[in-house]
Motif scaffolding. Sequence first.
Motif, short mmCIF file in Angstrom:
data_model
loop_
_atom_site.label_atom_id
_atom_site.label_comp_id
_atom_site.label_asym_id
_atom_site.label_seq_id
_atom_site.Cartn_x
_atom_site.Cartn_y
_atom_site.Cartn_z
N LEU A 164 117.86 15.42 38.11
CA LEU A 164 117.47 16.05 39.36
C LEU A 164 117.64 15.10 40.53
O LEU A 164 118.02 15.52 41.64
CB LEU A 164 116.02 16.54 39.27
N ASN A 165 117.39 13.81 40.31
CA ASN A 165 117.62 12.82 41.37
C ASN A 165 119.11 12.75 41.71
O ASN A 165 119.48 12.58 42.88
CB ASN A 165 117.11 11.45 40.94
N GLY A 166 119.96 12.90 40.69
CA GLY A 166 121.40 12.92 40.93
C GLY A 166 121.81 14.13 41.76
O GLY A 166 122.65 14.03 42.66
N LEU A 167 121.22 15.29 41.46
CA LEU A 167 121.51 16.49 42.26
C LEU A 167 121.03 16.32 43.69
O LEU A 167 121.71 16.74 44.64
CB LEU A 167 120.83 17.71 41.63
N THR A 168 119.86 15.70 43.86
CA THR A 168 119.35 15.46 45.21
C THR A 168 120.31 14.57 45.99
O THR A 168 120.56 14.81 47.18
CB THR A 168 117.96 14.80 45.14
N ALA A 169 120.88 13.56 45.31
CA ALA A 169 121.84 12.67 45.97
C ALA A 169 123.09 13.43 46.41
O ALA A 169 123.77 13.03 47.35
CB ALA A 169 122.22 11.52 45.03
N MET A 170 123.39 14.54 45.73
CA MET A 170 124.53 15.39 46.09
C MET A 170 124.14 16.44 47.13
O MET A 170 124.94 17.32 47.46
CB MET A 170 125.06 16.10 44.84
N GLY A 171 122.90 16.37 47.62
CA GLY A 171 122.42 17.35 48.59
C GLY A 171 121.93 18.63 47.96
O GLY A 171 121.88 19.67 48.62
N LEU A 172 121.58 18.58 46.67
CA LEU A 172 121.15 19.77 45.92
C LEU A 172 119.76 19.55 45.35
O LEU A 172 119.56 19.55 44.14
CB LEU A 172 122.15 20.08 44.81
N HIS A 173 118.80 19.37 46.24
CA HIS A 173 117.42 19.13 45.78
C HIS A 173 116.87 20.37 45.10
O HIS A 173 117.01 21.49 45.59
CB HIS A 173 116.53 18.78 46.97
N ARG A 174 116.25 20.18 43.94
CA ARG A 174 115.64 21.28 43.20
C ARG A 174 114.17 20.95 42.93
O ARG A 174 113.88 20.06 42.13
CB ARG A 174 116.36 21.52 41.86
N PRO A 175 113.24 21.65 43.57
CA PRO A 175 111.83 21.44 43.25
C PRO A 175 111.58 21.73 41.78
O PRO A 175 112.26 22.56 41.17
CB PRO A 175 111.10 22.46 44.13
N ARG A 176 110.60 21.06 41.19
CA ARG A 176 110.33 21.23 39.78
C ARG A 176 108.84 21.39 39.55
O ARG A 176 108.01 20.97 40.36
CB ARG A 176 110.83 20.01 38.99
N LYS A 177 108.54 22.01 38.44
CA LYS A 177 107.18 22.06 37.92
C LYS A 177 107.26 21.73 36.43
O LYS A 177 108.13 22.25 35.72
CB LYS A 177 106.54 23.44 38.09
N VAL A 178 106.37 20.87 35.98
CA VAL A 178 106.29 20.48 34.58
C VAL A 178 105.00 21.06 34.01
O VAL A 178 103.96 21.01 34.65
CB VAL A 178 106.28 18.94 34.45
N PHE A 179 105.08 21.65 32.82
CA PHE A 179 103.84 22.11 32.19
C PHE A 179 103.84 21.72 30.72
O PHE A 179 104.89 21.54 30.11
CB PHE A 179 103.63 23.62 32.35
N ILE A 180 102.65 21.56 30.18
CA ILE A 180 102.53 21.15 28.78
C ILE A 180 102.45 22.38 27.89
O ILE A 180 101.70 23.32 28.15
CB ILE A 180 101.32 20.20 28.58
N ASN A 181 103.27 22.37 26.87
CA ASN A 181 103.43 23.50 25.96
C ASN A 181 102.99 23.07 24.55
O ASN A 181 103.08 21.90 24.19
CB ASN A 181 104.90 23.93 25.96
N ARG A 182 102.51 24.04 23.77
CA ARG A 182 102.04 23.77 22.40
C ARG A 182 100.96 22.69 22.40
O ARG A 182 100.93 21.81 21.54
CB ARG A 182 103.20 23.37 21.50
N TYR A 183 100.09 22.80 23.35
CA TYR A 183 98.99 21.85 23.49
C TYR A 183 97.94 22.11 22.41
O TYR A 183 97.64 23.25 22.08
CB TYR A 183 98.37 22.03 24.87
N GLN A 184 97.40 21.02 21.86
CA GLN A 184 96.36 21.14 20.84
C GLN A 184 95.07 20.52 21.37
O GLN A 184 95.02 19.30 21.59
CB GLN A 184 96.80 20.43 19.54
N ARG A 185 94.09 21.35 21.56
CA ARG A 185 92.82 20.92 22.14
C ARG A 185 92.17 19.83 21.28
O ARG A 185 92.02 19.98 20.07
CB ARG A 185 91.88 22.11 22.28
N GLY A 186 91.80 18.71 21.92
CA GLY A 186 91.12 17.64 21.22
C GLY A 186 92.02 16.71 20.44
O GLY A 186 91.56 15.71 19.89
N HIS A 187 93.32 17.02 20.36
CA HIS A 187 94.25 16.18 19.62
C HIS A 187 94.59 14.95 20.46
O HIS A 187 94.94 15.06 21.64
CB HIS A 187 95.52 16.98 19.31
N ILE A 188 94.51 13.76 19.87
CA ILE A 188 94.66 12.53 20.64
C ILE A 188 96.02 12.46 21.35
O ILE A 188 96.10 12.13 22.54
CB ILE A 188 94.48 11.29 19.72
N THR A 189 97.10 12.79 20.63
CA THR A 189 98.42 12.73 21.25
C THR A 189 98.55 13.74 22.38
O THR A 189 99.09 13.43 23.45
CB THR A 189 99.52 12.98 20.20
#
Length: 256
Positions: A164-189
């Motif tokens: 995405l930083n490379g695209l931004t350098a080309m003038g093609l900025h793309r906003p992003r959102k990251v979310f956590i999937n397959r989350y296990q409640r209370g699991h240390i990792t």
Amino acid sequence: MTVIAVFNQKGGVGKTTTTANLAAAMARNGMAPLAIDLDPQAHLTTLSGLKPRVERTVYSFFHSQTPLSELVTELPNQVNLIPAHMELAKVDMLLSQNRRDLRRLKKAMQDEMLAAGGTPVLIDCCPMLGVLSLSALMAADVVLVPVTAEYLAMNGAQQLDQTLNGLTAMGLHRPRKVFINRYQRGHITSEHVAAELAHRYGRDFCRTRVFESQSVMEGSGKNQDVFSYAPDSESAEDFSYLLDELIESQFIRTGH
């Protein structure tokens, strides 16, 4: 409306189930989404219960210039899908990574007004950074990054930062959102990965966590999204909350 590339450079993080279930959540909210399967593995197509001939898939757009709108199939859950085929793997040989070829998908979507009239578009990307994924990133307004609660998936998200930083350098900025999937409640990792992602991405990290669930896996095995298979499940609630958060943050814009 917003064009969303669902992408991570690591496989197995739930890009396809995210695309399918987020599109289903949109359909339940009357948003008439369009999903595009841009992965040669065609998992989204298979999950949807389709076995199309190659000429009725997105491969035909790249190979024969078939209009995208002629390739749309309406699914029983009111999601519109442009399916994929394993022949899609040949696109990297058909096209180059010059800007003209990479803009073909974006131009076709604009010319055919596929994202007009309030229609959200979700593109299920393959993990390889070739013509298909770059075409999706060029066509997208934003990038949604599912990350499973494991360290290798977090590394994949970090590789995406560089892209995405490379695209931004080309003038093609793309906003992003990251979310956590397959989350296990209370699991240390799970807890550690969630904390690391929150620190790294700040406001770009979603509060909503999609928990590990049998409902998603079982529904996929029956060619159903989680809302069709288990509408009262925790996973259906998770994807509803995720959609709400993406709309409230204006990551997904609902205006015309």
